[in-house]
Design a protein around this motif. Structure first.
Motif, PDB file in Angstrom:
ATOM      1  N   ALA A   1      -4.080  11.108  -6.633  1.00 29.02           N
ATOM      2  CA  ALA A   1      -4.755  10.001  -7.331  1.00 29.02           C
ATOM      3  C   ALA A   1      -4.349   8.661  -6.709  1.00 29.02           C
ATOM      4  N   GLN A   2      -3.037   8.504  -6.436  1.00 31.86           N
ATOM      5  CA  GLN A   2      -2.553   7.272  -5.793  1.00 31.86           C
ATOM      6  C   GLN A   2      -3.171   7.120  -4.405  1.00 31.86           C
ATOM      7  N   ALA A   3      -3.358   8.253  -3.719  1.00 25.92           N
ATOM      8  CA  ALA A   3      -3.934   8.209  -2.373  1.00 25.92           C
ATOM      9  C   ALA A   3      -5.379   7.715  -2.412  1.00 25.92           C
ATOM     10  N   ILE A   4      -6.137   8.183  -3.412  1.00 20.44           N
ATOM     11  CA  ILE A   4      -7.548   7.762  -3.539  1.00 20.44           C
ATOM     12  C   ILE A   4      -7.611   6.268  -3.844  1.00 20.44           C
ATOM     13  N   TYR A   5      -6.759   5.808  -4.767  1.00 17.40           N
ATOM     14  CA  TYR A   5      -6.700   4.380  -5.092  1.00 17.40           C
ATOM     15  C   TYR A   5      -6.260   3.570  -3.862  1.00 17.40           C
ATOM     16  N   GLY A   6      -5.261   4.110  -3.151  1.00 13.72           N
ATOM     17  CA  GLY A   6      -4.730   3.427  -1.957  1.00 13.72           C
ATOM     18  C   GLY A   6      -5.781   3.225  -0.887  1.00 13.72           C
ATOM     19  N   MET A   7      -6.719   4.185  -0.762  1.00  9.13           N
ATOM     20  CA  MET A   7      -7.795   4.036   0.226  1.00  9.13           C
ATOM     21  C   MET A   7      -8.567   2.748  -0.029  1.00  9.13           C
ATOM     22  N   GLY A   8      -8.872   2.487  -1.310  1.00  2.44           N
ATOM     23  CA  GLY A   8      -9.596   1.254  -1.661  1.00  2.44           C
ATOM     24  C   GLY A   8      -8.786   0.008  -1.357  1.00  2.44           C
ATOM     25  N   VAL A   9      -7.493   0.039  -1.710  1.00  2.88           N
ATOM     26  CA  VAL A   9      -6.634  -1.143  -1.552  1.00  2.88           C
ATOM     27  C   VAL A   9      -6.406  -1.499  -0.078  1.00  2.88           C
ATOM     28  N   ILE A  10      -6.257  -0.462   0.765  1.00  2.00           N
ATOM     29  CA  ILE A  10      -5.959  -0.704   2.182  1.00  2.00           C
ATOM     30  C   ILE A  10      -7.223  -1.023   2.976  1.00  2.00           C
ATOM     31  N   VAL A  11      -8.330  -0.306   2.660  1.00  4.85           N
ATOM     32  CA  VAL A  11      -9.569  -0.499   3.421  1.00  4.85           C
ATOM     33  C   VAL A  11     -10.243  -1.820   3.027  1.00  4.85           C
ATOM     34  N   GLY A  12     -10.044  -2.251   1.767  1.00  9.03           N
ATOM     35  CA  GLY A  12     -10.700  -3.458   1.255  1.00  9.03           C
ATOM     36  C   GLY A  12     -10.531  -4.710   2.100  1.00  9.03           C
ATOM     37  N   PRO A  13      -9.259  -5.125   2.408  1.00  6.90           N
ATOM     38  CA  PRO A  13      -9.075  -6.354   3.189  1.00  6.90           C
ATOM     39  C   PRO A  13      -9.766  -6.293   4.560  1.00  6.90           C
ATOM     40  N   THR A  14      -9.922  -5.076   5.107  1.00  7.03           N
ATOM     41  CA  THR A  14     -10.518  -4.920   6.430  1.00  7.03           C
ATOM     42  C   THR A  14     -12.044  -4.956   6.375  1.00  7.03           C
ATOM     43  N   LEU A  15     -12.613  -4.488   5.259  1.00  5.27           N
ATOM     44  CA  LEU A  15     -14.070  -4.489   5.123  1.00  5.27           C
ATOM     45  C   LEU A  15     -14.630  -5.899   4.930  1.00  5.27           C
ATOM     46  N   GLY A  16     -13.810  -6.788   4.316  1.00 10.49           N
ATOM     47  CA  GLY A  16     -14.289  -8.134   3.995  1.00 10.49           C
ATOM     48  C   GLY A  16     -14.863  -8.906   5.175  1.00 10.49           C
ATOM     49  N   PRO A  17     -14.073  -9.118   6.272  1.00  9.77           N
ATOM     50  CA  PRO A  17     -14.579  -9.934   7.382  1.00  9.77           C
ATOM     51  C   PRO A  17     -15.868  -9.412   8.050  1.00  9.77           C
ATOM     52  N   PRO A  18     -15.989  -8.084   8.405  1.00 10.51           N
ATOM     53  CA  PRO A  18     -17.249  -7.666   9.031  1.00 10.51           C
ATOM     54  C   PRO A  18     -18.446  -7.764   8.087  1.00 10.51           C
TER      55      PRO A  18
ATOM     56  N   MET B   1      -5.669   9.300   6.441  1.00  7.66           N
ATOM     57  CA  MET B   1      -4.255   9.643   6.206  1.00  7.66           C
ATOM     58  C   MET B   1      -3.934   9.824   4.718  1.00  7.66           C
ATOM     59  N   MET B   2      -4.603   9.037   3.858  1.00  9.07           N
ATOM     60  CA  MET B   2      -4.237   8.979   2.435  1.00  9.07           C
ATOM     61  C   MET B   2      -4.186  10.352   1.748  1.00  9.07           C
ATOM     62  N   PRO B   3      -5.264  11.181   1.839  1.00  8.56           N
ATOM     63  CA  PRO B   3      -5.196  12.488   1.177  1.00  8.56           C
ATOM     64  C   PRO B   3      -4.090  13.386   1.762  1.00  8.56           C
ATOM     65  N   ILE B   4      -3.852  13.264   3.075  1.00 14.19           N
ATOM     66  CA  ILE B   4      -2.798  14.071   3.717  1.00 14.19           C
ATOM     67  C   ILE B   4      -1.443  13.692   3.122  1.00 14.19           C
ATOM     68  N   ILE B   5      -1.201  12.368   2.992  1.00  9.53           N
ATOM     69  CA  ILE B   5       0.062  11.884   2.406  1.00  9.53           C
ATOM     70  C   ILE B   5       0.177  12.363   0.960  1.00  9.53           C
ATOM     71  N   GLY B   6      -0.946  12.269   0.210  1.00  5.98           N
ATOM     72  CA  GLY B   6      -0.954  12.741  -1.189  1.00  5.98           C
ATOM     73  C   GLY B   6      -0.535  14.210  -1.277  1.00  5.98           C
ATOM     74  N   LYS B   7      -1.053  15.045  -0.373  1.00  9.65           N
ATOM     75  CA  LYS B   7      -0.715  16.485  -0.340  1.00  9.65           C
ATOM     76  C   LYS B   7       0.778  16.679  -0.011  1.00  9.65           C
ATOM     77  N   LEU B   8       1.290  15.901   0.972  1.00 11.60           N
ATOM     78  CA  LEU B   8       2.708  16.024   1.361  1.00 11.60           C
ATOM     79  C   LEU B   8       3.623  15.683   0.187  1.00 11.60           C
TER      80      LEU B   8
END
Length: 525
Positions: A141-158, A324-331
């Motif tokens: 669950a944290q991994a799914i949320y983390g995808m949004g938090v990490i990808v968000g700042p990068t999606l903004g400029p393009p 990476m996020m789901p892989i980390i969640g599984k680990l």
């Protein structure tokens, strides 16, 4: 309202709730960076100065950081579903008003209101996702949320670059409206509220705590955003607000430790892992937002890329993080200690910064940046979820939600400190390198004279007189020196960031293994 165990969802409902929460977290985070590429257009159409238009970013950031620590308390007062839905509505309506603003200060006021709605989305979304999953799957669950938090700042400029180039700047706000309407409908239909204790009466509300928190965080955020352009402590307003921030912090700590119904529960910081986690969240924010700031500036001002190209170069690294996020969640589910992953993440980030230090020049190509940015994506993946879960691993029940407020706030503050410190050092280092380069530039040497002569001939061939061409040749030489000094200052920044990440590796030895199974049940009520 429902009990804690009834919050776990299965099948279709869980998918819908997850999509709603991630969409809201993304809306909030994309809006933090999407305006960066539109500031020039806003200046032109609203007739504002660069200092005025910087307030579009500052107002949003101040509102964000003020509301995040209060989110847990506000959720308990109004019920989570109501509070989340109201926050989305505030965010969506203020997005519409931002797009329709007729002058810069209207836009700044609406951005502040948008930030108040947005800050709540970030942390409440984390809770909703976490509580919808059974305990065994909460790392995921944290991994799914983390995808949004990490990808968000990068999606903004393009995304911002595309909308500004093809439409106009108000569309960076209008794009939130349909998504906000859908998110509101889904929240009211699917999101449940947990049971809380009694609500506080108006006379029990910690108004002094709220005021001192606003004074502390609001003043600090202003100082960080405007310190560099206002010459830091040479400016009376910066000095006044720095003093107000310290006084606000001391008053806030005293009030929260002595009042019966504190708005933020500071006693939760007695937990050693949470204390270490908040420090690491601060450093993660510093690295994430700091490197996201340097790269677009470098590619646009030095390499001459468009805003869209500058944003697109960050996408492969973001996709790597998301992968990476789901892989980390599984680990984490399989019991791999988070401390090891965090240490590996800091080491990977160190390699990324060292690599960037070695490859940036005034004519670095896109192909040179590709692999270092992939490495950065791997580093962020190794850091985000493990830091979040280990911060909360030795907490129980309601404390987990209160602890999550600190980790979110420290990540945001780390970003603000990172941006303020990096912009200050870029200016200082550029000046130092320029002075050094000029002192070593011998205008009488054969190579320099030959270069000036070539430039002069080039300008004369375009129809300029001999004297005009000579002046222009010296201008070009001066600009080349400035460009070189700026690149050298970026190299310095990457080197210092790398050293900072390397120094963080030993911190993981202070982490205690949580005796209780990581149960993020109450993250951010």
């Amino acid at each position: 309202m429902v009990g804690q165990d009834d919050l776990v969802e299965y099948g279709f409902r869980r998918v819908i709730i997850t999509i709603t929460a991630v969409m809201c977290a993304l809306l909030e985070i994309v809006d933090t960076t999407i305006v960066n590429v539109a500031l020039t257009d806003m200046r032109g159409s609203l007739g504002a100065t660069l200092t005025d238009v910087a307030w579009v970013i500052t107002a949003y950031a101040i509102a964000n950081v003020i509301v995040i620590p209060m989110t847990s308390w506000l959720s308990q007062q109004f019920g989570r579903q109501n509070y989340f839905a109201a926050s989305i509505i505030i965010f969506t309506v203020s997005s519409f008003l931002c797009g329709n603003a007729s002058n810069i200060w209207e836009l700044v006021a609406f951005r502040f209101i948008q930030g108040l709605g947005g800050g709540a989305l970030l942390v409440t979304a984390q809770t909703i996702i976490t509580e919808s999953y059974p305990v065994a799957k909460r790392g995921m669950a944290q991994a799914i949320y983390g995808m949004g938090v990490i990808v968000g700042p990068t999606l903004g400029p393009p995304l911002g670059g595309y909308l500004v180039e093809n439409y106009s700047w108000p569309y960076i706000f209008y794009i939130n409206i349909p998504l906000g309407i859908i998110a509101t409908f889904l929240t009211l239909t699917y999101v449940k509220s947990p049971k809380y204790g009694e609500k506080l009466k108006a006379n029990q509300v910690d108004w002094l705590g709220i005021i001192s928190l606003i004074a502390f965080i609001g003043s600090l955020q202003f100082v960080l955003e405007h310190g560099q352009q206002d010459d830091w402590f040479d400016d009376k307003l910066i000095v006044f607000l720095s003093v107000l921030s310290v006084v606000g912090l001391l008053a806030f700590i005293w009030r929260e430790l002595t009042y019966k119904y504190p708005i933020v529960n500071l006693s939760v910081l007695k937990d050693g892992n949470l204390r270490i986690g908040t420090i690491m969240c601060f450093i993660l924010g510093f690295g994430l937002y700091g490197s996201t700031l340097i790269l677009p500036i470098y590619t646009q001002s030095i390499l001459g890329w468009t805003a869209l190209d500058a944003g697109l170069v960050l996408i492969p690294g973001s996709i790597t993080t998301a992968f990476m996020m789901p892989i980390i969640g599984k680990l984490i589910q399989r019991g791999v200690p988070q401390g090891y992953m965090v240490a590996a993440g800091f080491l990977v980030f160190f390699v990324f910064t060292f690599w960037m230090h070695n490859i940036i020049t005034p004519d670095t190509g896109e192909e040179h940046l590709y692999w270092p940015l992939i490495l950065r994506g791997i580093g962020l993946g190794l850091l985000f979820v493990p830091i979040t879960t280990l911060s909360l691993s030795t907490l129980k029940g309601k404390e987990i939600g209160e602890g999550a407020a600190f980790t979110s706030m420290m990540r945001q503050l780390g970003g603000s400190f990172g941006i303020a410190i990096i912009t200050t050092f870029i200016t200082r280092f550029t000046q130092e390198h320029r002075v050094n380069l000029n002192s070593h530039l011998d205008v009488t040497s054969f190579e320099v004279q030959q270069r000036i002569h070539q430039l002069q001939q080039g300008f004369m061939s375009k129809g300029f007189s001999s004297n005009e061409s000579l002046a222009k040749a010296y201008q070009v030489l001066d600009l080349t020196v400035l460009q070189q000094s700026t690149v050298m200052s970026y190299m310095d920044i990457f080197m210092y960031l790398g050293v900072m990440f390397l120094l963080c590796v030993p911190i993981v030895f202070f982490i205690k293994r949580g005796k209780n199974k990581i149960d993020l049940a109450d993250v951010m009520h």
